[in-house]
Enzyme design. Structure first.
Site, PDB file in Angstrom:
ATOM      1  N   GLU A 157      -9.887  -3.370  -6.293  1.00 41.47           N
ATOM      2  CA  GLU A 157      -9.529  -2.313  -5.327  1.00 41.47           C
ATOM      3  C   GLU A 157      -9.398  -0.954  -6.004  1.00 41.47           C
ATOM      4  O   GLU A 157      -9.150  -0.861  -7.215  1.00 41.47           O
ATOM      5  CB  GLU A 157      -8.255  -2.680  -4.573  1.00 41.47           C
ATOM      6  N   SER A 202       0.833  -1.197   0.000  1.00 38.98           N
ATOM      7  CA  SER A 202       0.000   0.000   0.000  1.00 38.98           C
ATOM      8  C   SER A 202       0.876   1.259   0.000  1.00 38.98           C
ATOM      9  O   SER A 202       1.697   1.426  -0.908  1.00 38.98           O
ATOM     10  CB  SER A 202      -0.943  -0.043   1.208  1.00 38.98           C
TER      11      SER A 202
END
Length: 299
Positions: free
Chosen positions: A235, A142
């Site tokens: 996502e 991330s």
């Protein structure tokens, strides 16, 4: 109807955790929530666990028996939360199964320490490790995946390239030009898109979102080593992964990448519980094995 673990996980994350992330009121509460959740991740036992300082930054070091190299692992958490503690379960699993000594920097977080504090801390550790190791891997997830690629770019510019780099669901574009921020707002199982603008403000404050230290999508990667990337098609950061691959390939970087289907952001955290997490990590181990085999040939 047969429900797979992935379906159950996505349902739980979407109905409980995503809603919680959308309303948690303060950064401090978000940090506490993350630390508590991370205590439930399965851990690898038998590692030597130490707290040390590298490059002026406090770090956690996890060492398995027979380590063949070092992994600098940069944790995720949107630059405002996360720590070596939240990611020691995943990092420890990689350490044990890939036979790597893992370094997790406790880099400074926003908003108390805005950009480029996190980048500077991680770069300082990376330079210190690069100066003593020819078997250094850099990886992260991330925001930590974005840091990984930003640090990699800087190391390459200074002829300090590591052996390889990898990133899970990397956040590579803080200028928010990826379409998946909109098209995947509903399909993303965990990240509430409405808070990403708030997080960016905490981190960048008045800095340029296209600065390649914050958005490695715009970074140079001359003479970069092989890079391994994974993300999910559902996502909101899917386009960050897709366009990062295109940018690296346009700069003649050897990239091994895979887009997985309908999995939550950084699903690798659910290793030993989710088949797709174990399969994704197995692909990483194969990539790392190939890099160390190539290193042995050149030694």
């Amino acid at each position: 109807m047969l429900f797979r673990r992935r379906d159950v996980l996505n349902f739980w994350l979407r109905t409980v955790e995503k809603r919680k992330l959308a309303w948690l009121p303060t950064v401090q509460v978000q940090r506490q929530n993350f630390e508590l959740q991370a205590m439930g991740f399965p851990r690898e036992w038998g590692l030597k666990d130490e707290t040390i300082e590298i490059g002026g930054v406090a770090c956690r070091k996890l060492t398995p028996k027979g380590a063949r190299g070092e992994l600098l692992y940069l944790h995720g958490g949107a630059y405002i939360m996360g720590s070596p503690s939240t990611h020691c379960a995943l990092a420890g699993t990689i350490a044990a199964r890939a036979k790597l000594q893992v370094i997790l920097p406790d880099y400074r977080l926003a908003p108390e320490h805005p950009f480029p504090a996190a980048f500077n801390d991680c770069l300082s550790v990376a330079k210190a490790l690069s100066s003593v190791s020819d078997g250094l891997i850099i990886g992260g997830d991330s925001a930590g995946g974005g840091l990984t690629l930003a640090v990699l770019s800087d190391l390459c510019r200074h002829d300090m390239s590591p052996l390889a780099a990898f990133a899970f669901s990397p956040w590579t574009d803080l200028s928010f030009t990826g379409r998946s921020l909109t098209t995947n707002a509903q399909t993303d199982a965990i990240l509430p898109v409405e808070r990403i603008y708030e997080v960016r403000k905490h981190y960048l404050q008045s800095a340029d979102p296209t600065d390649h230290r914050a958005s490695p999508l715009f970074a140079p990667f001359k003479n970069a080593p092989p890079v391994f990337l994974q993300w999910s098609d559902s996502e909101i950061l899917a386009d960050d992964g897709r366009r990062m691959v295109a940018s690296l390939q346009a700069q003649n970087v050897d990239v091994e990448a895979k887009e997985w289907h309908d999995l939550p952001h950084v699903w690798q955290l659910f290793h030993d519980r989710l088949n797709e997490a174990d399969e994704a990590l197995a692909d990483l181990y194969a990539f790392l094995d190939a890099q160390f085999e190539a290193l042995e040939i050149t030694r």
